[in-house]
Scaffold this active site. Structure first.
Site, PDB file in Angstrom:
ATOM      1  N   GLU A   1       0.852  -1.197   0.000  1.00  0.00           N
ATOM      2  CA  GLU A   1       0.000   0.000   0.000  1.00  0.00           C
ATOM      3  C   GLU A   1       0.879   1.235   0.000  1.00  0.00           C
ATOM      4  O   GLU A   1       1.955   1.216   0.592  1.00  0.00           O
ATOM      5  CB  GLU A   1      -0.843   0.033   1.293  1.00  0.00           C
ATOM      6  CG  GLU A   1      -1.628  -1.221   1.532  1.00  0.00           C
ATOM      7  CD  GLU A   1      -2.099  -1.364   2.982  1.00  0.00           C
ATOM      8  OE1 GLU A   1      -1.994  -0.396   3.753  1.00  0.00           O
ATOM      9  OE2 GLU A   1      -2.577  -2.454   3.316  1.00  0.00           O
TER      10      GLU A   1
ATOM     11  N   LYS B   1       2.233   4.519   1.478  1.00  0.00           N
ATOM     12  CA  LYS B   1       2.262   4.997   2.868  1.00  0.00           C
ATOM     13  C   LYS B   1       1.828   6.457   2.840  1.00  0.00           C
ATOM     14  O   LYS B   1       2.556   7.333   2.373  1.00  0.00           O
ATOM     15  CB  LYS B   1       3.671   4.845   3.438  1.00  0.00           C
ATOM     16  CG  LYS B   1       3.737   5.130   4.925  1.00  0.00           C
ATOM     17  CD  LYS B   1       5.096   4.696   5.476  1.00  0.00           C
ATOM     18  CE  LYS B   1       5.157   4.830   6.988  1.00  0.00           C
ATOM     19  NZ  LYS B   1       4.972   6.198   7.460  1.00  0.00           N
TER      20      LYS B   1
ATOM     21  N   ASP C   1       1.011  10.124   3.842  1.00  0.00           N
ATOM     22  CA  ASP C   1       1.656  11.053   4.768  1.00  0.00           C
ATOM     23  C   ASP C   1       0.588  11.936   5.403  1.00  0.00           C
ATOM     24  O   ASP C   1       0.351  13.061   4.966  1.00  0.00           O
ATOM     25  CB  ASP C   1       2.687  11.886   4.006  1.00  0.00           C
ATOM     26  CG  ASP C   1       3.658  12.555   4.957  1.00  0.00           C
ATOM     27  OD1 ASP C   1       3.623  12.232   6.160  1.00  0.00           O
ATOM     28  OD2 ASP C   1       4.444  13.394   4.497  1.00  0.00           O
TER      29      ASP C   1
ATOM     30  N   TYR D   1      -6.671   1.583   6.331  1.00  0.00           N
ATOM     31  CA  TYR D   1      -5.631   0.640   5.930  1.00  0.00           C
ATOM     32  C   TYR D   1      -5.579  -0.640   6.755  1.00  0.00           C
ATOM     33  O   TYR D   1      -4.777  -1.499   6.469  1.00  0.00           O
ATOM     34  CB  TYR D   1      -4.255   1.295   5.831  1.00  0.00           C
ATOM     35  CG  TYR D   1      -3.740   1.976   7.079  1.00  0.00           C
ATOM     36  CD1 TYR D   1      -3.482   1.266   8.239  1.00  0.00           C
ATOM     37  CD2 TYR D   1      -3.483   3.343   7.067  1.00  0.00           C
ATOM     38  CE1 TYR D   1      -3.003   1.892   9.363  1.00  0.00           C
ATOM     39  CE2 TYR D   1      -3.002   3.985   8.196  1.00  0.00           C
ATOM     40  CZ  TYR D   1      -2.759   3.249   9.344  1.00  0.00           C
ATOM     41  OH  TYR D   1      -2.285   3.870  10.458  1.00  0.00           O
TER      42      TYR D   1
ATOM     43  N   LYS E   1      11.001   3.384   2.758  1.00  0.00           N
ATOM     44  CA  LYS E   1      11.042   4.840   2.595  1.00  0.00           C
ATOM     45  C   LYS E   1      12.285   5.208   1.812  1.00  0.00           C
ATOM     46  O   LYS E   1      13.396   4.980   2.283  1.00  0.00           O
ATOM     47  CB  LYS E   1      11.067   5.530   3.965  1.00  0.00           C
ATOM     48  CG  LYS E   1       9.775   5.336   4.740  1.00  0.00           C
ATOM     49  CD  LYS E   1       9.878   5.980   6.094  1.00  0.00           C
ATOM     50  CE  LYS E   1       9.101   7.262   6.153  1.00  0.00           C
ATOM     51  NZ  LYS E   1       9.185   7.932   7.437  1.00  0.00           N
TER      52      LYS E   1
ATOM     53  N   CYS F   1      22.201  42.897 -18.225  1.00  0.00           N
ATOM     54  CA  CYS F   1      22.618  41.530 -18.547  1.00  0.00           C
ATOM     55  C   CYS F   1      24.061  41.350 -18.059  1.00  0.00           C
ATOM     56  O   CYS F   1      24.926  42.161 -18.388  1.00  0.00           O
ATOM     57  CB  CYS F   1      22.534  41.284 -20.052  1.00  0.00           C
ATOM     58  SG  CYS F   1      23.230  39.688 -20.535  1.00  0.00           S
TER      59      CYS F   1
ATOM     60  N   CYS G   1      26.218  40.817 -21.622  1.00  0.00           N
ATOM     61  CA  CYS G   1      26.349  41.831 -22.677  1.00  0.00           C
ATOM     62  C   CYS G   1      25.976  43.231 -22.187  1.00  0.00           C
ATOM     63  O   CYS G   1      26.033  44.187 -22.950  1.00  0.00           O
ATOM     64  CB  CYS G   1      25.517  41.454 -23.894  1.00  0.00           C
ATOM     65  SG  CYS G   1      23.750  41.688 -23.632  1.00  0.00           S
TER      66      CYS G   1
ATOM     67  N   CYS H   1      17.108  39.445 -21.093  1.00  0.00           N
ATOM     68  CA  CYS H   1      18.058  40.248 -21.853  1.00  0.00           C
ATOM     69  C   CYS H   1      17.487  40.372 -23.264  1.00  0.00           C
ATOM     70  O   CYS H   1      17.277  39.367 -23.941  1.00  0.00           O
ATOM     71  CB  CYS H   1      19.412  39.550 -21.882  1.00  0.00           C
ATOM     72  SG  CYS H   1      20.513  40.206 -23.157  1.00  0.00           S
TER      73      CYS H   1
ATOM     74  N   CYS I   1      23.737  38.981 -27.832  1.00  0.00           N
ATOM     75  CA  CYS I   1      24.237  38.590 -26.504  1.00  0.00           C
ATOM     76  C   CYS I   1      24.975  37.257 -26.613  1.00  0.00           C
ATOM     77  O   CYS I   1      24.378  36.239 -26.980  1.00  0.00           O
ATOM     78  CB  CYS I   1      23.091  38.487 -25.510  1.00  0.00           C
ATOM     79  SG  CYS I   1      23.632  37.898 -23.890  1.00  0.00           S
TER      80      CYS I   1
HETATM   81  S1  IVH Z   1       0.035   0.110   8.827  1.00  0.00           S
HETATM   82  C1  IVH Z   1       1.188  -2.186  12.320  1.00  0.00           C
HETATM   83  N1  IVH Z   1      -0.505   1.185   6.496  1.00  0.00           N
HETATM   84  O1  IVH Z   1       2.559   5.021   9.003  1.00  0.00           O
HETATM   85  C2  IVH Z   1       0.986  -1.396  11.105  1.00  0.00           C
HETATM   86  N2  IVH Z   1       0.404   2.580   8.188  1.00  0.00           N
HETATM   87  O2  IVH Z   1       4.991   4.238  10.817  1.00  0.00           O
HETATM   88  C3  IVH Z   1       0.663  -0.008  11.423  1.00  0.00           C
HETATM   89  N3  IVH Z   1       0.667   4.905   7.541  1.00  0.00           N
HETATM   90  O3  IVH Z   1       1.326   5.382  12.234  1.00  0.00           O
HETATM   91  C4  IVH Z   1       0.526   0.876  10.309  1.00  0.00           C
HETATM   92  N4  IVH Z   1      -0.123   4.698   5.494  1.00  0.00           N
HETATM   93  O4  IVH Z   1       0.162   6.618  10.386  1.00  0.00           O
HETATM   94  C5  IVH Z   1      -0.022   1.390   7.724  1.00  0.00           C
HETATM   95  N5  IVH Z   1      -1.038   2.017   4.396  1.00  0.00           N
HETATM   96  C6  IVH Z   1      -0.583   2.216   5.625  1.00  0.00           C
HETATM   97  C7  IVH Z   1      -0.156   3.487   6.073  1.00  0.00           C
HETATM   98  C8  IVH Z   1       0.338   3.618   7.378  1.00  0.00           C
HETATM   99  C9  IVH Z   1       0.381   5.536   6.406  1.00  0.00           C
HETATM  100  C10 IVH Z   1       1.279   5.538   8.734  1.00  0.00           C
HETATM  101  C11 IVH Z   1       0.492   5.344   9.981  1.00  0.00           C
HETATM  102  C12 IVH Z   1       1.425   4.757  11.000  1.00  0.00           C
HETATM  103  C13 IVH Z   1       2.767   4.995  10.394  1.00  0.00           C
HETATM  104  C14 IVH Z   1       3.681   3.856  10.743  1.00  0.00           C
END
Ligand code: IVH
Length: 677
Positions: free
Chosen positions: A121, A123, A125, A233, A321, A416, A419, A434, A440
């Site tokens: 999935e 991740k 933010d 998630y 990451k 410039c 030139c 310019c 130039c």
């Molecule tokens: S699973 C035990 N799935 O990442 C598994 N976390 O460092 C727990 N996060 O606090 C998290 N997208 O805020 C999971 N698809 C995803 C996620 C996700 C973002 C964040 C979440 C968690 C942090 C873990």
């Protein structure tokens, strides 16, 4: 009215309110989960207003799960603490392929399996939250806090339209715990900040802070005005008994009306995981939300149990990451660069720093408005960003790390630097230019490099040093002069070996015959990049034909809008540009017209590609469709003729199904292409 009459009126109102809530929930689901809205905003609002009116007339009908009750209650004075019955864990991390392979190897060894299946999935933010549904109703929402104890933010979460107040269907467990990430879409963030500027309220720093700050508002009415979204998630301990796998649990969440990220994919084995990571990170910039990596989870829940949990992180999941895209360094000097169109750009010379996988020592500052906005000065400590292949940028000054006293803020140049012509600022443009386009030397050197680059005339050996030497010695006044150079002259240039001189002469001679599209691109017409040059070459088989094209003929082409068309007309309106083309042709430059195109059986059709094609990169599929005349677009609409759905196709596939648009799977698609190529 009789008692009986009013009872039946109430009953009718109750039924209507029920139907309206049902319908509003359906439309919310279509909008947030399926990404396929069926109503316009105005139509939705009309239904909503009708429900409000009914509830106002009959307060006894108000129900906490009614969409009218998303914002309710007075601002709180603080948030209550909530203990999490099972800890909200964090994730172990790795930053490279090897880390992913090690993770898989360890699990396979410990679990004694040859191949493991994972769910991957993006991740997100944002901010982690836990939602509790009892009998299908949302009863609690909490932040992660320290993992053991969080804060009760139910009132704020209820304002997020994407969070269902009541679950769909009826096969949910009596107690269900959902975990997910609340985020602010980039587009919503941008719109909010645009409004902030106009409305005089404080802009948000970034989408993540926007989400976190909004959830921390004590007044849910304020949260309600911030456009937040959610991706669920996972299912917590409560409710997970009925599933064998994580992917099953996600499917159920989706069915129950919770938005699940459409890119989520089951991957068999580590190679599939790695290719998911690759795809996900390349698509990253196209997503409307920020991600900070990929989460890899063992799919089988029994195996998750067997793998176990360390103190704070599960051993069955891993966050990938990629290396930091930002780093801190010293800005040694601010210099001015003059481009081939005369644009004068401030460039930051940096103490070399490793960022985004490479060592960077220069970064663009775009223009002087940007220099002023960032308030960067020589000697400052700055944050530099480099993501993917993009040009490194200075993102901000770190005043805490900058030694004081700072140097003076740099003045905006008026001349410039090469030139000395007086610089001009074009009407409502931030670019300083310019105007000395014919005289130039810096513009000419940059123009020569553009002309000679690999994707243009491909003249090897004409780098910045040689180009500058040719211009400084007065041998070149424009690119056409290249074709009148002879060996003794070139060999006489300072610091150029005889052999290199011969190679350069040969490369110049070879460049006389290049595909027309590359020659058009080499001319450096503003707004005409490589792709547009190909379109132009297909439509106009020679340079004189292109020069003769009028506005209508240009805008009739696919990919050529009014701005590009005007750029081309303006370019050739300059006598110097027309005479350059004449001199190139007279010197023997003989562009090769493109081969006639094959048949275009798909002309006029709109195709959409979605999901992952396992045997064909997306770009190749697009090229092949375009070669057959189809237009390939990014979203499903009423004009879509066919949707090609690869693995893990999500909202677009659902939208196509809902709209009855023909859908092709990968095998059928390949067969289709092969039959027509
Ligand atoms: S699973 C035990 N799935 O990442 C598994 N976390 O460092 C727990 N996060 O606090 C998290 N997208 O805020 C999971 N698809 C995803 C996620 C996700 C973002 C964040 C979440 C968690 C942090 C873990």
């Amino acid at each position: 009215m009789s008692a009986e009459g009013s009872a039946s009126a109430l009953e009718a109102a109750r039924r209507e309110a029920q139907a309206l809530r049902q319908s509003l929930a359906e439309h919310n689901h279509a909008y947030y989960v399926l990404d396929a809205p069926k109503l316009s905003d105005g139509e939705y609002d009309a239904l909503f207003d009708r429900l409000l009116a009914l509830e106002a007339a009959h307060p006894e009908l108000v129900d906490p799960s009614s969409p009218t009750q998303r914002v309710g209650g007075a601002p709180a004075s603080g948030f209550q603490s909530v203990a999490h019955p099972t800890a909200m864990l964090s994730l172990g991390k790795c930053t490279d392929e090897e880390g992913v392979r090690d993770f898989d190897e360890r699990l396979r060894r410990e679990l004694d399996r040859a191949l493991l299946t994972y769910t991957c999935e993006p991740k997100i933010d944002g901010v982690a939250v836990r939602l509790v549904y009892e009998q299908g109703r949302l009863v609690l929402a909490a932040t992660r806090g320290d993992g053991q104890t969080g804060e009760d933010i139910t009132g704020n979460i209820r304002t997020i339209s994407a969070v269902p107040l009541a679950l769909r269907g009826d096969d949910w467990p009596a107690q269900l715990e959902v975990r997910g990430e609340v985020y602010m879409a980039r587009s919503a963030f941008a719109a909010y900040n645009a409004g902030a500027e106009a409305g005089g309220y404080k802009p948000l720093v970034n989408p993540r802070n926007g989400a976190a700050g909004s959830l921390r508002q004590l007044d849910p009415a304020i949260t309600a005005r911030r456009p937040l979204r959610i991706f669920a998630y996972s299912v917590g301990e409560a409710g997970s008994e009925q599933f064998q796998s994580h992917s099953q649990a996600l499917d159920a969440l989706r069915r129950w009306g919770l938005p699940v990220n459409p890119h989520t994919t089951r991957c068999e084995g580590v190679e599939a995981v790695l290719s998911f990571i690759d795809r996900c990170l390349t698509q990253r910039a196209d997503l409307d939300y920020d991600i900070d990596g990929v989460v890899i989870k063992l799919d089988d829940l029994a195996l998750q149990q067997a793998a176990g949990v360390l103190s704070r992180t599960p051993r069955w999941a891993l966050a990938f990451k990629p290396p930091a895209e930002e780093a801190v360094t010293r800005l040694e000097a601010l210099e001015l660069q003059v481009g081939r169109t005369g644009a004068v750009t401030p460039v930051a010379r940096l103490a070399p720093v490793f960022v985004g996988g490479v060592t960077v020592s220069n970064a663009t500052l775009h223009n002087f408005d940007e220099v002023a906005r960032l308030d960067v000065r020589p000697g400052d400590t700055v944050w530099v960003r480099r993501a993917g292949d993009v040009i490194p940028q200075v993102v901000r000054v770190d005043l805490d790390l900058t030694p004081s006293p700072r140097s003076e803020a740099p003045a905006v140049p008026t001349q410039c630097p090469v030139c000395a012509a007086a610089l001009r600022r074009e009407a409502d443009a931030v670019v300083l230019r310019c105007p000395n386009s014919q005289g130039c030397p810096a513009q000419l050197v940059a123009g020569l490099q553009h002309f000679a680059q690999r994707t243009a005339m491909d003249i090897d050996g004409l780098g910045e040093k040689v180009a500058s030497a040719l211009v400084e010695t007065g041998l070149l006044k424009d690119v056409a002069d290249l074709y009148h150079l002879d060996l003794p002259t070139v060999a006489g240039l300072p610091r150029l070996a005889e052999k290199s001189a011969q190679n350069l002469i040969d490369a110049i001679a070879a460049s006389k015959r290049r595909p027309l599209a590359r020659v058009i691109f080499a001319l450096g017409i503003r707004e005409v990049g490589e792709a547009t040059a190909v379109t132009l070459a297909e439509a106009f088989p020679s340079l004189p034909a292109l020069i003769a094209a009028d506005f209508d003929a240009l805008t009739a082409l696919r990919d050529v809008g009014p701005i590009v068309a005007q750029g081309i007309l303006d370019h050739f309106a300059e006598p110097a540009h027309r005479s350059l083309v004449e001199r190139l042709l007279a010197a023997g430059v003989d562009p090769e017209p493109p081969a006639p195109r094959g048949p275009q059986p798909l002309a006029g059709q709109n195709w959409v590609l979605t999901g992952t094609l396992s045997t064909l990169p997306r770009k190749a599929a697009k090229d092949r469709l375009q070669a057959l005349g189809a237009k390939v677009t990014g979203s499903v609409s009423k004009n879509t003729d066919v949707v090609v759905a690869g693995e893990a196709a999500g909202q677009k596939l659902a939208a196509a199904q809902a709209a009855g648009i023909p859908i092709m799977d990968e095998a059928a698609f390949i067969e289709f292409l092969e039959a027509r190529e």
